[in-house]
Design an enzyme around this catalytic site. Structure first.
Site, short mmCIF file in Angstrom:
data_model
loop_
_atom_site.label_atom_id
_atom_site.label_comp_id
_atom_site.label_asym_id
_atom_site.label_seq_id
_atom_site.Cartn_x
_atom_site.Cartn_y
_atom_site.Cartn_z
N ASP A 44 1.77 1.90 -5.07
CA ASP A 44 0.76 2.08 -3.98
C ASP A 44 1.16 2.11 -2.57
O ASP A 44 2.62 1.08 -1.95
CB ASP A 44 0.29 0.84 -3.73
CG ASP A 44 -1.11 0.58 -2.76
OD1 ASP A 44 -1.53 0.63 -3.27
OD2 ASP A 44 -0.40 0.26 -1.86
N TYR A 49 2.04 2.95 6.55
CA TYR A 49 3.43 2.34 6.70
C TYR A 49 5.13 2.84 6.83
O TYR A 49 5.87 2.08 6.84
CB TYR A 49 3.65 1.99 5.25
CG TYR A 49 2.72 1.16 4.26
CD1 TYR A 49 1.50 0.65 4.55
CD2 TYR A 49 2.48 1.19 3.03
CE1 TYR A 49 0.65 0.23 4.27
CE2 TYR A 49 0.84 0.03 2.26
CZ TYR A 49 0.57 -0.46 2.81
OH TYR A 49 -0.98 -1.40 2.34
N LYS A 78 -3.06 6.35 1.67
CA LYS A 78 -3.77 5.93 2.23
C LYS A 78 -4.25 6.30 3.71
O LYS A 78 -2.97 7.08 4.39
CB LYS A 78 -3.74 4.32 2.43
CG LYS A 78 -3.89 3.84 1.66
CD LYS A 78 -4.14 2.02 1.41
CE LYS A 78 -3.21 1.40 0.87
NZ LYS A 78 -2.40 1.19 0.75
N HIS A 111 -8.38 3.49 4.35
CA HIS A 111 -7.42 2.26 4.48
C HIS A 111 -8.74 1.38 5.30
O HIS A 111 -8.25 -0.16 4.24
CB HIS A 111 -6.66 2.25 5.76
CG HIS A 111 -4.68 1.47 5.43
ND1 HIS A 111 -3.59 1.83 5.20
CD2 HIS A 111 -5.22 0.39 5.21
CE1 HIS A 111 -3.61 0.89 5.12
NE2 HIS A 111 -4.38 -0.25 4.66
N1 LIG Z 1 -5.34 -1.66 1.87
C1 LIG Z 1 -4.45 -2.91 2.75
O1 LIG Z 1 -5.12 -3.12 3.88
C2 LIG Z 1 -3.40 -3.87 2.99
C3 LIG Z 1 -3.01 -4.55 3.37
C4 LIG Z 1 -1.69 -5.48 2.85
C5 LIG Z 1 -0.92 -5.11 2.29
N2 LIG Z 1 -1.28 -4.13 1.12
C6 LIG Z 1 -1.17 -3.67 -0.27
O2 LIG Z 1 -0.87 -4.66 -1.26
C7 LIG Z 1 0.41 -4.56 -1.51
C8 LIG Z 1 0.19 -6.25 -1.50
O3 LIG Z 1 0.39 -6.55 -0.50
P1 LIG Z 1 1.87 -7.94 0.17
O4 LIG Z 1 2.97 -7.08 0.53
O5 LIG Z 1 1.05 -8.20 1.65
O6 LIG Z 1 2.11 -9.05 -0.31
P2 LIG Z 1 2.66 -9.43 -1.81
O7 LIG Z 1 2.54 -8.77 -2.10
O8 LIG Z 1 0.91 -10.79 -1.85
O9 LIG Z 1 3.15 -10.60 -1.36
C9 LIG Z 1 4.84 -10.10 -1.02
C10 LIG Z 1 5.82 -10.98 -0.77
O10 LIG Z 1 5.88 -11.82 -1.79
C11 LIG Z 1 7.46 -12.15 -2.47
N3 LIG Z 1 7.05 -11.91 -4.05
C12 LIG Z 1 6.75 -10.57 -4.97
N4 LIG Z 1 7.30 -11.15 -5.81
C13 LIG Z 1 7.73 -12.72 -5.91
C14 LIG Z 1 8.18 -12.93 -6.81
N5 LIG Z 1 8.03 -12.92 -8.52
N6 LIG Z 1 8.47 -14.83 -6.64
C15 LIG Z 1 8.68 -15.17 -5.34
N7 LIG Z 1 8.01 -13.52 -4.30
C16 LIG Z 1 8.11 -12.81 -5.00
C17 LIG Z 1 7.80 -10.39 -1.59
O11 LIG Z 1 9.15 -10.59 -1.87
P3 LIG Z 1 10.77 -9.70 -1.73
O12 LIG Z 1 9.87 -8.60 -1.74
O13 LIG Z 1 11.39 -10.09 -0.66
O14 LIG Z 1 10.85 -9.95 -3.27
C18 LIG Z 1 7.21 -10.40 -0.46
O15 LIG Z 1 7.97 -11.51 0.47
C19 LIG Z 1 1.48 -4.13 -0.03
O16 LIG Z 1 2.72 -3.83 -0.06
C20 LIG Z 1 0.05 -2.66 0.17
O17 LIG Z 1 1.11 -1.80 -0.75
C21 LIG Z 1 -3.05 -3.25 1.57
#
Ligand SMILES: NC(=O)c1ccc[n+]([C@@H]2O[C@H](COP(=O)([O-])OP(=O)(O)OC[C@H]3O[C@@H](n4cnc5c(N)ncnc54)[C@H](OP(=O)(O)O)[C@@H]3O)[C@@H](O)[C@H]2O)c1
Length: 280
Positions: A44, A49, A78, A111
């Protein structure tokens, strides 16, 4: 890998790799490559980004080292709010394809709903044009609430296959999930780990101990058992691997309920009703 099936019969892997806040550098390329090498089939990204080039390089490297075909993968990007308007969609889509160096996307999302309902509806018509022209496999939305769908669906000729929204045990989105189920629109969660904050929760930690898994694996499993597509982000190879090792255990009904009961309707991201795009 397990898949969900959309109302149109197409399938999507239930777990994928998120890439928000991943710089457009070698780290992005490596994370995507490592993910594909470890069994991920869904990636994704988004125009906003700013990392589509390096994500694309990671896809290419992953395909080369595994011998997989492009069609084995499911790639999402997106459309950003500045590119809204029916006449702008095709060009924005092509720009994303060029950056990713791909011929097509499996899924293209609006988005955010934005603040102007007419623009939202016109933009969706541009998304429909892409699908009708066979340029994209599936079209969907992100951050839509049920009232956005009510406005959209009365004008749409093609229903979105998916809604990507913030979802984790502090924001369980019960009403929206019921609505999407009734509409047969797939739900997908973003910030499933609440950007790592949920991993310190005592209930999450105690369930993790009970099942002999990590807190992140428990949360990803909770998404899967709610039939929600989940895209945890990590740039750490060991975590990328860990986050996919979620198909060899199950949470009990009582563990699912304990997690559901953590709900506080608490967001880490913006509320779609008042988000105009001034920060990501
Ligand atoms: N559509 C939208 O508006 C929208 C908004 C926000 C996000 N998104 C999408 O959703 C995805 C996920 O959301 P997010 O990036 O906000 O946050 P998330 O996946 O909830 O959390 C990511 C964080 O958790 C850490 N992490 C991941 N796996 C882990 C594990 N097994 N143990 C400990 N820590 C862990 C990562 O650290 P490290 O990377 O340092 O390992 C990073 O700091 C995004 O990357 C994006 O693709 C979409």
């Amino acid at each position: 890998m397990e898949y969900v099936e959309f109302y149109n019969g197409n399938r999507m892997p239930i777990v994928g790799l998120g890439t928000f806040r991943v710089e457009n550098d070698e780290q992005a390329k490596e994370a995507v490559q490592v993910a594909i090498e470890n069994g991920y089939r869904s990636i994704d990204t988004a125009m906003i980004y700013g990392n589509e080039e390096k994500v694309g390089e990671g896809i290419k490297a992953g395909l080369e080292s595994t011998g997989l075909k492009r069609s084995d993968l499911f790639i999402t990007s997106k459309l950003w709010l500045e590119d809204y308007g029916r006449e702008n969609v095709a060009e924005a889509y092509q720009t994303s394809l060029n950056k990713l160096d791909l011929d097509y996307l499996d899924l293209y999302l609006m988005h955010w709903p934005g603040m102007d309902e007419d623009v939202m509806i016109e933009t969706w018509k541009g998304m429909e044009d892409l699908l009708k022209d066979n340029k994209v496999k599936n079209i969907g939305v992100s951050n839509f609430k049920s009232h956005h769908f009510e406005a959209l669906l009365s004008h749409a000729s093609i229903k979105p296959v998916i809604d990507q929204v913030e979802f984790h045990p502090y924001l369980i989105q019960e009403d929206l999930r019921t609505y999407l189920n009734a509409q047969r629109i797939q739900m997908e969660s973003w910030s499933p780990l609440m950007n790592a904050q949920i991993l310190d929760d005592e209930v999450v930690k105690s369930i993790a101990e009970e099942v002999g898994k990590s807190p992140a694996q428990v949360i990803i499993r909770w998404n899967i058992q709610h039939d929600v597509v989940v895209i945890p982000k990590s740039v750490t190879p060991s975590r990328i691997k860990e986050n996919l090792e979620v198909f060899d255990f199950e949470l009990s009904d009582s563990q699912m309920t304990q997690l559901d009961n953590l709900n506080e309707d608490k967001r880490v991201g913006p509320d779609p009703d008042n988000y105009s795009g001034h920060h990501k």
